[in-house]
Write a protein that holds these residues in place. Structure first.
Motif, PDB file in Angstrom:
ATOM      1  N   SER A  80       0.837  -1.213   0.000  1.00  0.00           N
ATOM      2  CA  SER A  80       0.000   0.000   0.000  1.00  0.00           C
ATOM      3  C   SER A  80       0.867   1.256   0.000  1.00  0.00           C
ATOM      4  O   SER A  80       0.630   2.190  -0.780  1.00  0.00           O
ATOM      5  N   GLU A 108       9.720   2.901   6.532  1.00  0.00           N
ATOM      6  CA  GLU A 108       9.321   1.526   6.848  1.00  0.00           C
ATOM      7  C   GLU A 108      10.057   1.081   8.114  1.00  0.00           C
ATOM      8  O   GLU A 108      11.274   1.253   8.226  1.00  0.00           O
ATOM      9  N   ILE A 160      -4.374  -7.773  -2.290  1.00  0.00           N
ATOM     10  CA  ILE A 160      -3.378  -6.873  -2.882  1.00  0.00           C
ATOM     11  C   ILE A 160      -4.063  -5.970  -3.897  1.00  0.00           C
ATOM     12  O   ILE A 160      -3.771  -4.780  -3.982  1.00  0.00           O
ATOM     13  N   VAL A 189      -8.613  -6.363   1.945  1.00  0.00           N
ATOM     14  CA  VAL A 189      -7.307  -6.910   2.353  1.00  0.00           C
ATOM     15  C   VAL A 189      -6.513  -7.469   1.170  1.00  0.00           C
ATOM     16  O   VAL A 189      -5.324  -7.741   1.309  1.00  0.00           O
TER      17      VAL A 189
HETATM   18  C1  FAD Z   1      -0.484 -15.371   4.768  1.00  0.00           C
HETATM   19  C2  FAD Z   1      -1.145 -14.379   3.867  1.00  0.00           C
HETATM   20  C3  FAD Z   1      -1.576 -14.766   2.607  1.00  0.00           C
HETATM   21  C4  FAD Z   1      -2.183 -13.833   1.759  1.00  0.00           C
HETATM   22  N1  FAD Z   1      -2.556 -14.218   0.500  1.00  0.00           N
HETATM   23  C5  FAD Z   1      -3.006 -13.297  -0.377  1.00  0.00           C
HETATM   24  C6  FAD Z   1      -3.179 -13.624  -1.747  1.00  0.00           C
HETATM   25  O1  FAD Z   1      -2.899 -14.757  -2.178  1.00  0.00           O
HETATM   26  N2  FAD Z   1      -3.653 -12.651  -2.595  1.00  0.00           N
HETATM   27  C7  FAD Z   1      -3.913 -11.380  -2.151  1.00  0.00           C
HETATM   28  O2  FAD Z   1      -4.354 -10.539  -2.954  1.00  0.00           O
HETATM   29  N3  FAD Z   1      -3.722 -11.026  -0.858  1.00  0.00           N
HETATM   30  C8  FAD Z   1      -3.259 -11.943   0.036  1.00  0.00           C
HETATM   31  N4  FAD Z   1      -3.002 -11.585   1.333  1.00  0.00           N
HETATM   32  C9  FAD Z   1      -3.307 -10.206   1.790  1.00  0.00           C
HETATM   33  C10 FAD Z   1      -2.227  -9.178   1.406  1.00  0.00           C
HETATM   34  O3  FAD Z   1      -0.981  -9.785   1.314  1.00  0.00           O
HETATM   35  C11 FAD Z   1      -2.118  -8.057   2.439  1.00  0.00           C
HETATM   36  O4  FAD Z   1      -3.387  -7.599   2.850  1.00  0.00           O
HETATM   37  C12 FAD Z   1      -1.343  -6.870   1.879  1.00  0.00           C
HETATM   38  O5  FAD Z   1      -0.062  -7.308   1.490  1.00  0.00           O
HETATM   39  C13 FAD Z   1      -1.268  -5.745   2.915  1.00  0.00           C
HETATM   40  O6  FAD Z   1      -0.432  -4.724   2.448  1.00  0.00           O
HETATM   41  P1  FAD Z   1      -0.288  -3.345   3.239  1.00  0.00           P
HETATM   42  O7  FAD Z   1       0.797  -2.566   2.597  1.00  0.00           O
HETATM   43  O8  FAD Z   1      -1.611  -2.684   3.362  1.00  0.00           O
HETATM   44  O9  FAD Z   1       0.113  -3.759   4.722  1.00  0.00           O
HETATM   45  P2  FAD Z   1       1.436  -4.462   5.263  1.00  0.00           P
HETATM   46  O10 FAD Z   1       1.913  -5.484   4.326  1.00  0.00           O
HETATM   47  O11 FAD Z   1       1.070  -4.869   6.660  1.00  0.00           O
HETATM   48  O12 FAD Z   1       2.497  -3.281   5.310  1.00  0.00           O
HETATM   49  C14 FAD Z   1       2.515  -2.316   6.349  1.00  0.00           C
HETATM   50  C15 FAD Z   1       3.974  -1.956   6.627  1.00  0.00           C
HETATM   51  O13 FAD Z   1       4.015  -0.954   7.645  1.00  0.00           O
HETATM   52  C16 FAD Z   1       5.148  -1.188   8.460  1.00  0.00           C
HETATM   53  N5  FAD Z   1       4.912  -0.496   9.740  1.00  0.00           N
HETATM   54  C17 FAD Z   1       4.093  -0.850  10.766  1.00  0.00           C
HETATM   55  N6  FAD Z   1       4.176   0.078  11.756  1.00  0.00           N
HETATM   56  C18 FAD Z   1       5.046   1.024  11.330  1.00  0.00           C
HETATM   57  C19 FAD Z   1       5.539   2.247  11.895  1.00  0.00           C
HETATM   58  N7  FAD Z   1       5.122   2.690  13.095  1.00  0.00           N
HETATM   59  N8  FAD Z   1       6.457   2.976  11.177  1.00  0.00           N
HETATM   60  C20 FAD Z   1       6.857   2.569   9.955  1.00  0.00           C
HETATM   61  N9  FAD Z   1       6.430   1.422   9.376  1.00  0.00           N
HETATM   62  C21 FAD Z   1       5.536   0.662  10.052  1.00  0.00           C
HETATM   63  C22 FAD Z   1       5.187  -2.700   8.577  1.00  0.00           C
HETATM   64  O14 FAD Z   1       6.491  -3.131   8.935  1.00  0.00           O
HETATM   65  C23 FAD Z   1       4.794  -3.131   7.161  1.00  0.00           C
HETATM   66  O15 FAD Z   1       5.909  -3.338   6.319  1.00  0.00           O
HETATM   67  C24 FAD Z   1      -2.385 -12.497   2.201  1.00  0.00           C
HETATM   68  C25 FAD Z   1      -1.950 -12.107   3.475  1.00  0.00           C
HETATM   69  C26 FAD Z   1      -1.321 -13.028   4.297  1.00  0.00           C
HETATM   70  C27 FAD Z   1      -0.826 -12.571   5.638  1.00  0.00           C
END
Ligand code: FAD
Length: 506
Positions: free
Chosen positions: A14, A36, A473, A471
């Motif tokens: 995201s 990050e 990607i 949730v």
């Molecule tokens: C096991 C699993 C399988 C999945 N399978 C699929 C799939 O097959 N297909 C699909 O579409 N989706 C899938 N998903 C869902 C998808 O992967 C996630 O919802 C998506 O990657 C979330 O991305 P994000 O950037 O919103 O959050 P995150 O990936 O949680 O990224 C947030 C980032 O913020 C950082 N952070 C946290 N607090 C702080 C702070 N205070 N300061 C700085 N950085 C901070 C964290 O370290 C992290 O890197 C799956 C998820 C999981 C867990």
């Protein structure tokens, strides 16, 4: 005037997408900083090659859906990042697209839909499928609940269809997407389209028949998607026959490509190992990490909402929803074709008895994404997912350790699939608080959050990421890209973009 100095919190997909869209569309004088906390980018996306054979294991997400706005945005990104040649598409006619299974009550059951004959056999042999089909026929005649605010997925499906469908197919599906409890998650925030069908057409089936008249996207997003399709005609043509896709080196290849692109831009700074600890909103916004401080005129937070709550405790509902913990065990056997059936994998409904290790589902990776290993067709690869809402009552010290997870996964595979070989490679991980759970009432809570951000932080804070609206990607990417474009295109001095605008329209 749009903001000139952005700080983005979080380097998951995201945050990276928001940074990339800002970088491509803002004037080069706009400063973009992404912070990050961990020592790598990608968040839950992690694709690792293991052993001498360099077998690819996906520890988080593994496949992407080729339809909808999110897919359009990702494919456009892939084209612009020169990843087109690395796309691995699985066709709609392949077994991974056609064959999906449930494990219930003590064996694999093929779901109808993909293949006519095995599908029919399943209907005849399994009472729960027959009863679910009967409930589909009856549904158009069931009186709708108009003006319903929200309810659990389980209640909704039971009310409109029957509890058998809710307890089997739907509970398994919810395990596959949210690792969540069908009795607690909000229908409105997880399957909004079917929620709307009852409100508009009085029935899910009538709504499905009329679905052409029920747009999935706003006009603005539909014309954006149309222009992305127009720009990438060949890629979108390939997707018409594609069921799901990934990249040659796994989904993390997309992350690496975005990171490389951002690092090459002069107005962009991206940093790992910068845990944001404090935000001070004065004349400027001061952002403090464990190491340094930064100034901003606009913050985009893509960190999980429970993390943002530590920084802005006065905002409502950031900690209302829990996030579930999921155990992921990857296993590769040194021989191909060990599986008793071919397909994407199987999910396990919450009413399946004798599920002592709380297995949510098993993906047949060597069928689902078959060409990512350097040695082709040499292995049988599986991923076993466990825990999710079943782990909700465990404390930190109660989670199984890696050895326990491995033996639980191997025992499960022996029992469910009859594979007794010793794995060639394996890997086990516990992903703590990895999937946010949109509990009943999430939508209304997000409305309050939206107005609270507007009131308190005006034009200086927006939110994105998996905690809010989707949730997958695809959802994360579409929401971040939309947010970045809205912030840059906002010439209206009074307009405030929080990232939660959809609560105003619906
Ligand atoms: C096991 C699993 C399988 C999945 N399978 C699929 C799939 O097959 N297909 C699909 O579409 N989706 C899938 N998903 C869902 C998808 O992967 C996630 O919802 C998506 O990657 C979330 O991305 P994000 O950037 O919103 O959050 P995150 O990936 O949680 O990224 C947030 C980032 O913020 C950082 N952070 C946290 N607090 C702080 C702070 N205070 N300061 C700085 N950085 C901070 C964290 O370290 C992290 O890197 C799956 C998820 C999981 C867990």
């Amino acid at each position: 005037m749009p903001p000139q100095n952005f700080v983005i919190l979080g380097g998951g997909i995201s945050g990276l997408t928001a940074a990339w869209y800002l970088a491509r569309n803002a004037p080069s004088s706009t400063k973009i900083t992404l912070l990050e906390a961990s020592d790598r980018f990608g968040g839950w996306i992690r694709s690792t090659r293991v052993g001498e054979e360099r077998i690819l294991f996906e520890q988080g997400p593994r496949t992407l859906r080729p339809s909808g706005l999110g897919a359009g945005v990702i494919l456009d990104m892939a084209a612009k990042l020169n990843l087109t040649g690395f796309i691995h598409a699985v066709g709609k006619s392949e077994p991974a697209a056609r064959n999906r299974y449930l494990y219930y009550p003590d064996h694999l059951v093929q779901l109808p839909g993909g293949n006519l004959l095995p599908g029919l056999k399943s209907v005849v042999q399994n009472k729960f499928i027959l009863s679910s089909l009967y409930s589909v026929l009856r549904e158009p005649f069931i009186k709708p609940f108009k003006n319903l605010d929200d309810e659990s997925i389980h209640n909704f499906i039971t009310r409109r269809f029957n509890s058998t469908l809710a307890d089997t197919l739907i509970s398994a599906l919810v395990h596959g997407i949210y690792a969540g409890d069908v009795r607690k998650l909000s229908i409105k925030s997880t399957f909004k389209r079917i929620f709307d069908m009852e409100q508009i057409y009085g029935s899910v089936i009538k709504g499905t028949i009329n679905s052409k008249n029920l747009p999935t996207l706003s006009q603005k997003d539909q014309s954006w998607l149309n222009s992305l399709c127009e720009e990438n005609k060949d890629l979108f043509a390939l997707m018409i026959t594609t069921s799901l896709y990934s990249f040659a080196n796994g989904i993390e290849q997309l992350v690496h490509a975005i990171v490389n692109d951002l690092e090459a831009r002069e107005n962009v700074t991206i940093k790992t190992s910068h845990h944001v600890k404090e935000l001070k909103f004065g004349k400027d916004i001061e952002v403090y990490t464990n190491d340094m401080s930064f100034n901003a005129d606009h913050i985009i937070s893509t960190i999980p909402s429970h993390e943002l709550a530590n920084l802005l405790p006065e905002l409502p509902y950031l900690t209302h929803n829990p996030s579930v913990t999921v155990a992921v065990v990857n296993i590769a056997y040194g021989r191909p074709n060990l599986l008793p059936v071919k397909g994407f994998g199987y999910l396990i409904p919450h009413i399946t008895p004798n599920n002592p290790y709380h297995v949510l589902g098993v993906v047949f990776d060597s069928d689902a994404m078959p060409h990512q290993d350097y040695k082709k067709d040499k292995y049988t690869k599986l991923t076993i997912m466990m825990g999710g809402h079943y782990y909700n009552d465990l404390s930190e010290n109660d989670y199984p350790n890696k050895d326990e997870l491995l033996s639980q996964a191997i025992e499960t595979i022996e029992k469910h699939l009859g594979i007794y070989s010793t794995p060639l490679q394996c890997m086990a991980q516990i992903h703590k608080k990895c999937i946010p759970q949109y509990y009943i009432g999430h939508y209304s809570r997000m409305r309050e959050l939206h107005y609270a951000i507007k009131k308190k932080y005006g034009k200086r804070l927006s939110v994105g990421g998996a905690s809010y609206f989707g949730v997958s990607i695809n959802d994360c990417v579409a929401n971040s890209a939309r947010l970045a474009l809205d912030l840059l295109g906002n010439d209206d001095e009074k307009a405030i973009i929080t990232g939660l605008e959809r609560v105003e329209v619906e």
